[in-house]
Design an enzyme around this catalytic site. Structure first.
Site, PDB file in Angstrom:
ATOM      1  N   GLN A  83       0.853  -1.194   0.000  1.00 42.52           N
ATOM      2  CA  GLN A  83       0.000   0.000   0.000  1.00 42.52           C
ATOM      3  C   GLN A  83       0.886   1.241   0.000  1.00 42.52           C
ATOM      4  O   GLN A  83       0.434   2.339   0.280  1.00 42.52           O
ATOM      5  CB  GLN A  83      -0.926   0.020   1.213  1.00 42.52           C
ATOM      6  CG  GLN A  83      -2.032  -1.012   1.137  1.00 42.52           C
ATOM      7  CD  GLN A  83      -3.149  -0.742   2.120  1.00 42.52           C
ATOM      8  OE1 GLN A  83      -3.205   0.282   2.788  1.00 42.52           O
ATOM      9  NE2 GLN A  83      -4.080  -1.673   2.206  1.00 42.52           N
ATOM     10  N   ARG A 133       2.455   2.482   4.436  1.00 45.31           N
ATOM     11  CA  ARG A 133       2.252   3.347   3.265  1.00 45.31           C
ATOM     12  C   ARG A 133       3.525   4.028   2.779  1.00 45.31           C
ATOM     13  O   ARG A 133       3.465   4.851   1.887  1.00 45.31           O
ATOM     14  CB  ARG A 133       1.125   4.343   3.539  1.00 45.31           C
ATOM     15  CG  ARG A 133      -0.156   3.598   3.850  1.00 45.31           C
ATOM     16  CD  ARG A 133      -1.440   4.324   3.661  1.00 45.31           C
ATOM     17  NE  ARG A 133      -2.488   3.342   3.749  1.00 45.31           N
ATOM     18  CZ  ARG A 133      -2.928   2.813   4.910  1.00 45.31           C
ATOM     19  NH1 ARG A 133      -2.461   3.235   6.064  1.00 45.31           N
ATOM     20  NH2 ARG A 133      -3.859   1.884   4.903  1.00 45.31           N
ATOM     21  N   GLY A 193      -5.330   2.917  15.177  1.00 46.52           N
ATOM     22  CA  GLY A 193      -5.811   1.926  16.140  1.00 46.52           C
ATOM     23  C   GLY A 193      -7.162   2.249  16.742  1.00 46.52           C
ATOM     24  O   GLY A 193      -7.534   1.711  17.783  1.00 46.52           O
ATOM     25  N   GLU A 195     -10.048   1.384  16.201  1.00 49.44           N
ATOM     26  CA  GLU A 195     -10.987   0.273  16.431  1.00 49.44           C
ATOM     27  C   GLU A 195     -10.795  -0.342  17.814  1.00 49.44           C
ATOM     28  O   GLU A 195     -11.578  -1.185  18.246  1.00 49.44           O
ATOM     29  CB  GLU A 195     -10.823  -0.792  15.348  1.00 49.44           C
ATOM     30  CG  GLU A 195     -11.742  -0.621  14.141  1.00 49.44           C
ATOM     31  CD  GLU A 195     -11.443   0.605  13.313  1.00 49.44           C
ATOM     32  OE1 GLU A 195     -10.279   1.002  13.239  1.00 49.44           O
ATOM     33  OE2 GLU A 195     -12.392   1.199  12.752  1.00 49.44           O
ATOM     34  N   TRP A 245      -3.843   7.657   9.426  1.00 44.08           N
ATOM     35  CA  TRP A 245      -3.127   6.598   8.695  1.00 44.08           C
ATOM     36  C   TRP A 245      -2.910   6.910   7.222  1.00 44.08           C
ATOM     37  O   TRP A 245      -2.542   6.033   6.446  1.00 44.08           O
ATOM     38  CB  TRP A 245      -3.777   5.234   8.897  1.00 44.08           C
ATOM     39  CG  TRP A 245      -5.268   5.181   8.964  1.00 44.08           C
ATOM     40  CD1 TRP A 245      -6.046   5.381  10.075  1.00 44.08           C
ATOM     41  CD2 TRP A 245      -6.182   4.902   7.903  1.00 44.08           C
ATOM     42  NE1 TRP A 245      -7.368   5.228   9.753  1.00 44.08           N
ATOM     43  CE2 TRP A 245      -7.476   4.930   8.441  1.00 44.08           C
ATOM     44  CE3 TRP A 245      -6.010   4.615   6.553  1.00 44.08           C
ATOM     45  CZ2 TRP A 245      -8.616   4.710   7.663  1.00 44.08           C
ATOM     46  CZ3 TRP A 245      -7.135   4.389   5.774  1.00 44.08           C
ATOM     47  CH2 TRP A 245      -8.418   4.431   6.339  1.00 44.08           C
ATOM     48  N   ASN A 263     -12.213   8.502  12.308  1.00 44.19           N
ATOM     49  CA  ASN A 263     -13.546   8.573  12.915  1.00 44.19           C
ATOM     50  C   ASN A 263     -13.460   8.451  14.433  1.00 44.19           C
ATOM     51  O   ASN A 263     -12.484   7.934  14.974  1.00 44.19           O
ATOM     52  CB  ASN A 263     -14.439   7.457  12.364  1.00 44.19           C
ATOM     53  CG  ASN A 263     -13.904   6.084  12.707  1.00 44.19           C
ATOM     54  OD1 ASN A 263     -12.810   5.728  12.307  1.00 44.19           O
ATOM     55  ND2 ASN A 263     -14.663   5.320  13.471  1.00 44.19           N
ATOM     56  N   ASP A 306     -18.146   5.005  10.659  1.00 44.71           N
ATOM     57  CA  ASP A 306     -16.747   4.613  10.435  1.00 44.71           C
ATOM     58  C   ASP A 306     -16.138   5.361   9.252  1.00 44.71           C
ATOM     59  O   ASP A 306     -15.294   4.819   8.541  1.00 44.71           O
ATOM     60  CB  ASP A 306     -16.646   3.089  10.222  1.00 44.71           C
ATOM     61  CG  ASP A 306     -15.210   2.592  10.377  1.00 44.71           C
ATOM     62  OD1 ASP A 306     -14.321   3.377  10.752  1.00 44.71           O
ATOM     63  OD2 ASP A 306     -14.967   1.405  10.087  1.00 44.71           O
ATOM     64  N   ASP A 308     -13.705   7.502   8.539  1.00 44.04           N
ATOM     65  CA  ASP A 308     -12.467   8.239   8.767  1.00 44.04           C
ATOM     66  C   ASP A 308     -12.319   9.296   7.668  1.00 44.04           C
ATOM     67  O   ASP A 308     -12.602   9.032   6.498  1.00 44.04           O
ATOM     68  CB  ASP A 308     -11.264   7.308   8.618  1.00 44.04           C
ATOM     69  CG  ASP A 308     -11.235   6.168   9.609  1.00 44.04           C
ATOM     70  OD1 ASP A 308     -10.471   6.249  10.553  1.00 44.04           O
ATOM     71  OD2 ASP A 308     -11.971   5.189   9.396  1.00 44.04           O
ATOM     72  N   ARG A 333     -14.468  10.180   2.555  1.00 41.86           N
ATOM     73  CA  ARG A 333     -15.107   8.859   2.691  1.00 41.86           C
ATOM     74  C   ARG A 333     -16.618   9.015   2.871  1.00 41.86           C
ATOM     75  O   ARG A 333     -17.381   8.112   2.529  1.00 41.86           O
ATOM     76  CB  ARG A 333     -14.463   8.183   3.912  1.00 41.86           C
ATOM     77  CG  ARG A 333     -14.759   6.737   4.106  1.00 41.86           C
ATOM     78  CD  ARG A 333     -13.650   6.113   4.945  1.00 41.86           C
ATOM     79  NE  ARG A 333     -14.080   4.933   5.655  1.00 41.86           N
ATOM     80  CZ  ARG A 333     -13.277   4.139   6.367  1.00 41.86           C
ATOM     81  NH1 ARG A 333     -11.989   4.408   6.450  1.00 41.86           N
ATOM     82  NH2 ARG A 333     -13.740   3.076   6.993  1.00 41.86           N
TER      83      ARG A 333
END
Lengths: 538, 278
Positions: A83, A133, A193, A195, A245, A263, A306, A308, A333
């Protein structure tokens, strides 16, 4: 050919010596600020500080792009997909990969020069794969974040470790995947992180010592005016998410760095975090020297889907209603495309670029006008777009000559569920889930948008959604990939497809880079766990 | 026209989902010795966490209430006496030949899910009693086997049903026989291509990208075309499988067929070591 024979014959250490002779191998912040002016370099994630990913190169044109053929393929020999955006310095590619791996590769031949690998702890908590990335480069050092939430500095010539800084505790869910941004004498990173109920931040570190210079909390705490948007009692803000990220952008004139923030947590059940939840799902403009926010704009107040806002902010100077404006463009998003004044943070344009059912529009104050029936609950509510969003981590591009913003769009919907879930350190804390409605047919598209009006100029549809970034060039080309492994070239003015090549794996995050080497323009595409370099057939 | 014969077709499902998956690593082992009791059994908070994990990781196939959707009814499994060790093993290793993948979830999270399932597993199972499997087998041979394969015998246009008894709930089987178009597996969507000379070829789509399409035609030939060489590609919402309504398959016969399908739990494909020739 000379270089190829040399590299094959010599050991890795000797290669590094011979490469040193090809260039100074030491990158200044001024050289990064000059962006793609040197066609033999790609020095930062977005190509230059504006993140336009628009190359000045013109050897590959709409007329000859159908003669692009592979020159070499590099295979990592590891699991997991790229990525990252590879950097190019003086004939050597520097790229990070899955599972804390990184490589230096001869850009002429695709042969490995060195490899770096950092062990992954067995008790790692990670939501979405051990991706990375890319590197930042400054001086003769490379900087990389790691999935176990460290920042490492490597010697460019050998890949050996120079320092290792713990950013946060991976054991409770912190991780890092962003390509750092080197600005002046600082290495700027963000933490991920959300989540797992983390509290996000953006940090600046000294490139020589690894000492932290400043920290900006993406979740406001006591003493910050933004804290008024969180519950005043309890620990909601300490678990408020706000991951970083995707790499931000930098405006040298204002000395501001721009980052999109993730988010709020938990993702779907939001009754225990009443308020707008600043500075999540926002764009923040930070003083590069101090980390203080000059302004912020929140795309999705009190997000519950969600979404972000960790997309790439793209900087440009546009003429709008006859007035020169310094803007930042942002395909979010949440399904809206924004053009924002990057001096004041005020919204100039906000328009959906995919089907959106959660907001009617963005009002004159910049706040979305919500539509009813979109709050996730235990029975599920259908909202478009899905949690993956109208776009995501894939980089857009911007062609200033035609004033066109190119973005990989996702046409999707999801049924969102939420339920209360007790917080437990190190346990995934989404408080909900999503499902694709059984009658839903998702698809993807490359879309060209006029940032002054938000209107679509053209689109090219794919049968499935794509996670590829975009790259455009001054010759009138735009490169993108479908969701099924094809890399495609288009006429940037019309959207006509001119060339494609099946690489065999989905292309994610970045479509790739382009650069000149030995008088030839290369197109470098990370696909799956391989890099493929294309050039015109000779 | 350019077509490819007998090409290898990667699963479209893998292409769809690979972006979301962590690298395929060897799954961790089963705890040894396996604890006599789930460490989270009866713990309210743990059960709540287990519900969240279950719904986000398992609910899409097994249903949010664990009564089965496409995947088997887990309440029936538990009511049938499945042990924690067996359930743990199934989660960890997956079920070969079905959509159930091996999981890399930490041991503790699997125990959380099991604690949740045990907590709701006290309700009656939803699976209805099976019908006459022998009669069902006759009906299957007459009406289904031209398209569906079982243990190496039968057609290949539809999914192989050798293990369908452990891959589908009773309710899912009823749904898929009565209304096969409701959910079509990714590798079995109906497509018709129209060639330059006007020939129409119908089949089950195996893969597709922006420029090409691969499918099995109704004579079980694997076909691949470049879309540029075709007049049209028509995507049909209906399944290639006809709907077996009550007029075609009365309820009693349906129950017998499902009774037979329930017996299909796979065959041992391992060939025993053969003695070396003297």
């Amino acid at each position: 050919m000379r270089a190829i024979i040399g590299y094959v014959a010599l050991a890795a250490a000797a290669c590094a010596v011979s490469l040193a002779a090809q260039g100074t191998g030491s990158i200044t912040s001024q050289e990064i600020a000059e962006g793609l002016r040197d066609p033999g370099r790609w020095l930062t994630y977005g190509g230059d500080y504006s993140s336009q990913r628009h190359s000045p190169l013109t050897q590959i044109t709409p007329a000859n792009v159908n003669r692009l053929v592979p020159q070499w393929t590099f295979q990592t020999g590891t699991t997991g997909a790229f990525q990252a955006t590879p950097l190019l310095v003086d004939g050597v590619l520097y790229v990070t990969g899955f599972n804390n791996n990184a490589w230096a590769i001869d850009a002429r031949s695709g042969r490995q020069i060195w490899r770096y690998r950092r062990d992954i702890p067995s008790d790692l908590h990670n939501c979405c794969g051990a991706v990375n990335r890319g590197f930042a480069v400054l001086g003769d050092r490379l900087f990389m974040t790691t999935i176990d939430a460290h920042l490492v500095a490597l010697d460019m010539k050998t890949g050996s470790l120079l320092y290792d800084v713990e950013l946060a505790d991976y054991k409770v869910g912190y991780s890092a995947t962003v390509a750092p941004l080197a600005v002046k004498d600082k290495i700027i990173i963000g933490i991920a992180g959300a989540e797992f109920g983390i509290r996000g931040f953006i940090d600046a570190y000294d490139p020589m010592t690894g000492k932290r210079d400043w920290r900006f909390w993406t979740v406001a705490g006591p003493g910050d005016p933004g804290f008024a948007t969180w519950p005043q009692t309890g620990d909601a803000y300490k678990r408020g998410g706000g991951s970083i990220w995707v790499t931000g952008s930098y405006d040298p004139e204002q000395n501001l760095v721009f980052f999109g923030t993730g988010n709020p947590g938990p993702d779907y059940y939001s009754q225990n975090r009443e308020g707008d939840n600043l500075y999540t799902a926002s764009l923040v403009a930070l003083d590069a020297d101090t980390g203080k926010a000059k302004w912020h704009y929140q795309f999705t107040p009190h997000d519950m889907h969600d979404w972000d806002s960790t997309q790439v902010p793209v900087l440009a100077d546009l003429t709008i209603n006859g007035q020169p404006r310094k803007v930042v463009m942002f395909a979010n998003r949440n399904g809206f495309f924004y053009t924002i004044d990057r001096v004041t943070g005020k919204v100039i344009v906000a328009k959906p670029f995919v089907e959106t059912t959660w907001a009617k529009e963005v009002g004159p104050t910049g706040r979305p006008v919500l539509l009813p029936g979109n709050i996730p609950d235990e029975n599920g509510t259908k909202t478009c777009p899905d949690l993956g969003g109208g776009t995501n981590y894939m980089s857009p591009s911007f062609d200033p000559s035609t004033r066109t913003f190119f973005v990989t769009a996702r046409e999707t919907c999801a049924t969102y569920y939420s339920w209360e879930q007790p917080f437990q350190p190190g346990v995934q804390w989404e408080s909900g889930a999503t499902q694709r409605p059984r009658d839903q047919k998702n698809f993807g598209a490359l879309r060209a948008i006029d940032p002054v009006t938000g209107a679509r100029k053209w689109e090219f549809r794919y049968p499935t959604v794509s996670s590829s970034g975009v790259l455009s060039t001054a010759s009138g080309l735009v490169f993108n990939a479908d969701g099924d492994g094809n890399i495609l070239a288009f006429d940037s003015r019309t959207g006509k497809n001119l060339w494609h090549y099946q690489t065999g794996s989905g292309i994610r995050s970045t479509e790739g880079t382009t650069y000149m080497l030995d008088g030839r323009q290369y197109l470098l595409v990370p696909s799956g766990s391989t890099l493929v370099a294309f050039a015109l057939m000779q | 026209m350019k077509s490819w014969r007998s090409i290898l077709v990667p699963g479209l499902f893998c292409v769809f989902t690979s972006g979301l998956l962590v690298a395929q690593q060897a799954p961790p082992a089963i705890p040894d010795p396996f604890p006599a009791m789930n460490p989270h059994a009866g713990d309210r908070e743990a059960i709540r966490n287990g519900m969240s994990l279950y719904r986000s990781r398992c609910g899409d196939c097994h249903g949010l209430d664990a009564n089965g959707y496409r995947g088997p009814d887990l309440m029936a499994l538990i009511a049938g006496g499945a042990t924690d060790e067996r359930l743990f093993q199934t989660v960890r290793k997956g079920v070969p030949g079905t959509e159930m993948p091996a999981s890399n979830m930490p041991d503790d999270q699997i125990f959380l899910v099991l604690a949740y399932l045990r907590n709701i597993g006290t309700v009656a199972a939803s699976d209805a009693p099976a019908g006459n499997a022998a009669h069902g087998a006759q009906l299957f041979a007459a009406q289904c086997s031209s398209c569906h394969r079982v243990a190496g015998k039968g057609g290949r246009l539809g999914p192989d049903l050798t293990r369908v008894g452990s891959a589908r709930s009773h309710a899912a089987l009823v749904r898929e026989i009565r209304n096969p178009g409701e959910v079509i597996a990714p590798n079995y969507e109906t497509v018709t291509v129209v060639t330059r000379d006007g020939q129409r070829i119908r089949g089950a789509k195996k893969n597709e990208d922006t420029f090409s399409i691969q499918f099995m035609d109704q004579r079980e030939r694997i076909q691949g075309y470049l879309k540029a060489d075709l007049q049209d590609v028509i995507y049909e919402p209906a399944s290639l499988m006809p709907a077996f309504g009550p007029e075609r398959l009365p309820d009693a016969d349906l129950n017998d067929v499902i009774g037979y399908l329930g017996t299909l739990r796979g065959v041992d494909v391992n060939i025993p070591v053969q003695p070396a020739q003297e």
